[in-house]
Design a protein around this motif. Structure first.
Motif, PDB file in Angstrom:
ATOM      1  N   GLU A 134      25.992 113.988  71.274  1.00  0.00           N
ATOM      2  CA  GLU A 134      25.832 115.399  72.071  1.00  0.00           C
ATOM      3  C   GLU A 134      25.939 115.066  73.568  1.00  0.00           C
ATOM      4  N   ASP A 135      25.638 114.133  73.922  1.00  0.00           N
ATOM      5  CA  ASP A 135      25.488 113.882  75.512  1.00  0.00           C
ATOM      6  C   ASP A 135      26.668 113.143  76.008  1.00  0.00           C
ATOM      7  N   GLU A 136      27.323 113.551  76.869  1.00  0.00           N
ATOM      8  CA  GLU A 136      28.587 113.134  77.400  1.00  0.00           C
ATOM      9  C   GLU A 136      28.333 112.074  78.354  1.00  0.00           C
ATOM     10  N   SER A 137      26.910 111.951  79.045  1.00  0.00           N
ATOM     11  CA  SER A 137      26.643 111.087  79.995  1.00  0.00           C
ATOM     12  C   SER A 137      26.358 109.904  79.553  1.00  0.00           C
ATOM     13  N   GLU A 138      26.119 109.765  78.197  1.00  0.00           N
ATOM     14  CA  GLU A 138      25.634 108.322  77.611  1.00  0.00           C
ATOM     15  C   GLU A 138      26.962 107.517  77.067  1.00  0.00           C
ATOM     16  N   GLU A 139      26.897 106.245  77.444  1.00  0.00           N
ATOM     17  CA  GLU A 139      28.078 105.535  77.478  1.00  0.00           C
ATOM     18  C   GLU A 139      27.731 104.078  76.449  1.00  0.00           C
ATOM     19  N   PRO A 140      28.352 104.210  75.236  1.00  0.00           N
ATOM     20  CA  PRO A 140      28.034 103.055  74.476  1.00  0.00           C
ATOM     21  C   PRO A 140      28.247 101.713  74.683  1.00  0.00           C
ATOM     22  N   LYS A 141      27.559 100.883  74.168  1.00  0.00           N
ATOM     23  CA  LYS A 141      28.084  99.458  74.220  1.00  0.00           C
ATOM     24  C   LYS A 141      27.663  98.733  72.826  1.00  0.00           C
ATOM     25  N   ILE A 142      28.674  97.990  72.293  1.00  0.00           N
ATOM     26  CA  ILE A 142      28.263  97.588  70.890  1.00  0.00           C
ATOM     27  C   ILE A 142      28.513  95.877  71.071  1.00  0.00           C
ATOM     28  N   ASP A 143      27.518  95.159  70.885  1.00  0.00           N
ATOM     29  CA  ASP A 143      27.146  93.680  70.903  1.00  0.00           C
ATOM     30  C   ASP A 143      27.543  93.033  69.495  1.00  0.00           C
ATOM     31  N   ILE A 144      28.614  92.637  69.502  1.00  0.00           N
ATOM     32  CA  ILE A 144      28.890  91.828  68.184  1.00  0.00           C
ATOM     33  C   ILE A 144      28.445  90.272  68.299  1.00  0.00           C
ATOM     34  N   GLN A 145      27.308  90.275  67.546  1.00  0.00           N
ATOM     35  CA  GLN A 145      26.745  88.855  67.608  1.00  0.00           C
ATOM     36  C   GLN A 145      26.950  87.747  66.779  1.00  0.00           C
ATOM     37  N   LYS A 146      27.535  88.236  65.590  1.00  0.00           N
ATOM     38  CA  LYS A 146      28.191  87.223  64.599  1.00  0.00           C
ATOM     39  C   LYS A 146      29.124  87.967  63.941  1.00  0.00           C
ATOM     40  N   LEU A 147      30.319  87.304  63.340  1.00  0.00           N
ATOM     41  CA  LEU A 147      31.444  87.848  62.514  1.00  0.00           C
ATOM     42  C   LEU A 147      31.963  86.687  61.906  1.00  0.00           C
ATOM     43  N   TYR A 148      32.022  87.200  60.683  1.00  0.00           N
ATOM     44  CA  TYR A 148      32.528  86.113  59.585  1.00  0.00           C
ATOM     45  C   TYR A 148      33.674  86.759  58.834  1.00  0.00           C
ATOM     46  N   TRP A 149      34.626  85.496  58.524  1.00  0.00           N
ATOM     47  CA  TRP A 149      35.714  85.808  57.647  1.00  0.00           C
ATOM     48  C   TRP A 149      35.423  85.236  56.374  1.00  0.00           C
ATOM     49  N   ARG A 150      35.143  85.909  55.365  1.00  0.00           N
ATOM     50  CA  ARG A 150      34.901  85.209  54.039  1.00  0.00           C
ATOM     51  C   ARG A 150      35.980  85.150  53.286  1.00  0.00           C
ATOM     52  N   VAL A 151      36.625  83.798  53.031  1.00  0.00           N
ATOM     53  CA  VAL A 151      37.762  83.592  52.378  1.00  0.00           C
ATOM     54  C   VAL A 151      37.523  82.827  51.346  1.00  0.00           C
ATOM     55  N   PRO A 152      38.128  83.397  49.826  1.00  0.00           N
ATOM     56  CA  PRO A 152      37.813  82.636  48.621  1.00  0.00           C
ATOM     57  C   PRO A 152      38.692  81.368  48.569  1.00  0.00           C
ATOM     58  N   HIS A 153      37.972  80.294  48.389  1.00  0.00           N
ATOM     59  CA  HIS A 153      38.869  78.905  47.992  1.00  0.00           C
ATOM     60  C   HIS A 153      38.712  78.966  46.436  1.00  0.00           C
ATOM     61  N   VAL A 154      39.831  78.777  45.952  1.00  0.00           N
ATOM     62  CA  VAL A 154      40.143  78.549  44.625  1.00  0.00           C
ATOM     63  C   VAL A 154      40.360  77.126  43.992  1.00  0.00           C
ATOM     64  N   THR A 155      39.254  76.773  43.337  1.00  0.00           N
ATOM     65  CA  THR A 155      39.473  75.456  42.550  1.00  0.00           C
ATOM     66  C   THR A 155      40.085  75.624  41.236  1.00  0.00           C
ATOM     67  N   VAL A 156      41.131  74.902  40.730  1.00  0.00           N
ATOM     68  CA  VAL A 156      41.893  74.961  39.871  1.00  0.00           C
ATOM     69  C   VAL A 156      41.422  73.645  38.882  1.00  0.00           C
ATOM     70  N   SER A 157      41.947  73.833  37.619  1.00  0.00           N
ATOM     71  CA  SER A 157      41.829  72.719  36.737  1.00  0.00           C
ATOM     72  C   SER A 157      42.793  71.762  36.977  1.00  0.00           C
ATOM     73  N   ILE A 158      42.516  70.437  36.429  1.00  0.00           N
ATOM     74  CA  ILE A 158      43.417  69.249  36.548  1.00  0.00           C
ATOM     75  C   ILE A 158      44.756  69.487  36.170  1.00  0.00           C
ATOM     76  N   PRO A 159      45.110  70.278  34.971  1.00  0.00           N
ATOM     77  CA  PRO A 159      46.504  70.553  34.375  1.00  0.00           C
ATOM     78  C   PRO A 159      47.159  71.645  35.513  1.00  0.00           C
ATOM     79  N   GLU A 160      46.318  72.434  35.909  1.00  0.00           N
ATOM     80  CA  GLU A 160      46.639  73.380  37.005  1.00  0.00           C
ATOM     81  C   GLU A 160      47.251  72.679  38.364  1.00  0.00           C
TER      82      GLU A 160
END
Length: 352
Positions: A134-160
């Motif tokens: 509601e206050d136009e005078s306030e300016e925000p600051k967002i500090d990103i401390q940690k950022l992860y990209w979680r990617v699944p690693h698929v382990t398949v059977s020997i025949p596959e």
């Protein structure tokens, strides 16, 4: 883990995230496979918000509060908005499914073999559009401390494993097919009731779905919520792909007298057309649609063969009851089909 404070680092008392505000932190996101850009989105917050309004139902909206997606609800005791993302110290933590941000992750459900994948995120120059106050005078600051990209690693059977090794050694190209999202912006509309917008798209694929939305004096204004859209007293709208018109009939809209049932029906039918759902479950009822997201969804997935094989010239025409103002911005979100191939042996990526 992230933290929300004022620009001088002091505690923020009036600042709060808008709906899907975390996505508005980033200007661009792109996925690269072996150094080739396969999918990308600019204006990440706007694109994911518009697309999610069409895609989600109420249950999914509740589930994705964990991703920073929430509808503000008025509490019956105090009559104020309930803040659920940031604690009293400004700390917040989210987990965002990638299908929320890129079409590749929503559509592609197969393994990618023996290829390097990179995710590139570019931040906006400031954080004004993802925060409200509601206050136009306030300016925000967002500090990103940690950022992860979680990617699944698929382990398949020997025949596959043996089967996959045979595929690699055959030196063949494997397909990557999905639907990408592209946002085109018209920064300032002219002061008239009739508009013609030649849309210049950078993609070569034929549009399958087109979504049009309007903002009125919201960008860069902390007192305005970027997740809300304006109806601009829209009376009629249509798009042309070459000479083919969508939709075929006029809409005869009148928001002042609550005549927008046809537009809401087009909005609600997105899930059936895009996802092949048997039953549509729109996130908004008609009156919520009018107040929060009076956006136009035009289904152009059923096309003649000449459109599917030839070059496309796209044009949007719309009319309003009152002349639009120059601080009105129009957005056109185009959903394309994309087709890549990759060779897991030579590591060559091609677009078709």
């Amino acid at each position: 883990m992230r933290k929300l404070t004022k620009s001088d680092g002091t505690k923020a008392t009036k600042l709060e995230f808008i709906n899907n505000g975390v996505a508005f932190i980033f200007r661009e996101i792109r996925l690269e496979v072996n150094g080739i850009v396969v999918d990308s989105v600019r204006n990440v917050g706007l694109v994911s918000t518009i697309k999610s309004y069409l895609s989600f139902n109420e249950n999914e909206s509740v589930l994705l509060q964990n991703a920073g997606w929430f509808q503000k609800k008025v509490t019956p005791t105090t009559g104020t908005d309930k803040k659920i993302l940031v604690d009293s110290n400004g700390n917040f933590n989210v987990c965002i499914p990638m299908k929320f941000l890129l079409g590749f992750f929503e559509d592609f459900r197969k393994l990618i073999i023996n290829m390097k994948q990179e995710l590139v995120l570019i931040r906006n120059s400031n954080d004004m559009d993802c925060i409200s106050s509601e206050d136009e005078s306030e300016e925000p600051k967002i500090d990103i401390q940690k950022l992860y990209w979680r990617v699944p690693h698929v382990t398949v059977s020997i025949p596959e494993q043996l089967r996959l090794n045979k595929i690699v050694n055959r030196n063949i190209e494997l397909p990557i097919k999905f639907r990408s999202w592209e946002l085109i912006e018209y920064p300032s509309l002219s002061a008239t009731t009739r508009h013609t917008w030649p849309v210049k798209t950078t993609k070569v694929e034929t549009p399958r779905h087109v979504i049009i939305a309007f903002h009125k004096a919201r960008k860069g204004k902390i007192t305005k919520d970027m997740f809300k859209f304006a109806n601009c007293s829209l009376k009629n709208i249509r798009i042309f792909l070459n000479s083919e018109r969508y939709p075929y009939n006029d809409l005869y809209l009148d928001y002042e007298n609550n005549k927008f049932a046809t537009l809401y029906e087009m909005f609600a039918n997105f899930q059936e057309s895009y996802y092949s759902y048997k039953t549509n479950q729109p996130i908004f009822n008609p009156m919520e649609f009018k107040s929060h997201a009076p956006i136009t969804h035009i289904d152009c997935s059923r096309q003649k063969e000449t459109l599917q094989t030839g070059s496309i010239v796209m044009r949007i025409e719309f009319e309003t009851e009152q002349p639009t103002t120059t601080d009105t911005t129009a957005y056109c979100l185009i959903l394309h089909e994309k087709h890549f191939t990759y060779n897991p042996l030579t590591k060559i990526v091609k677009q078709y």
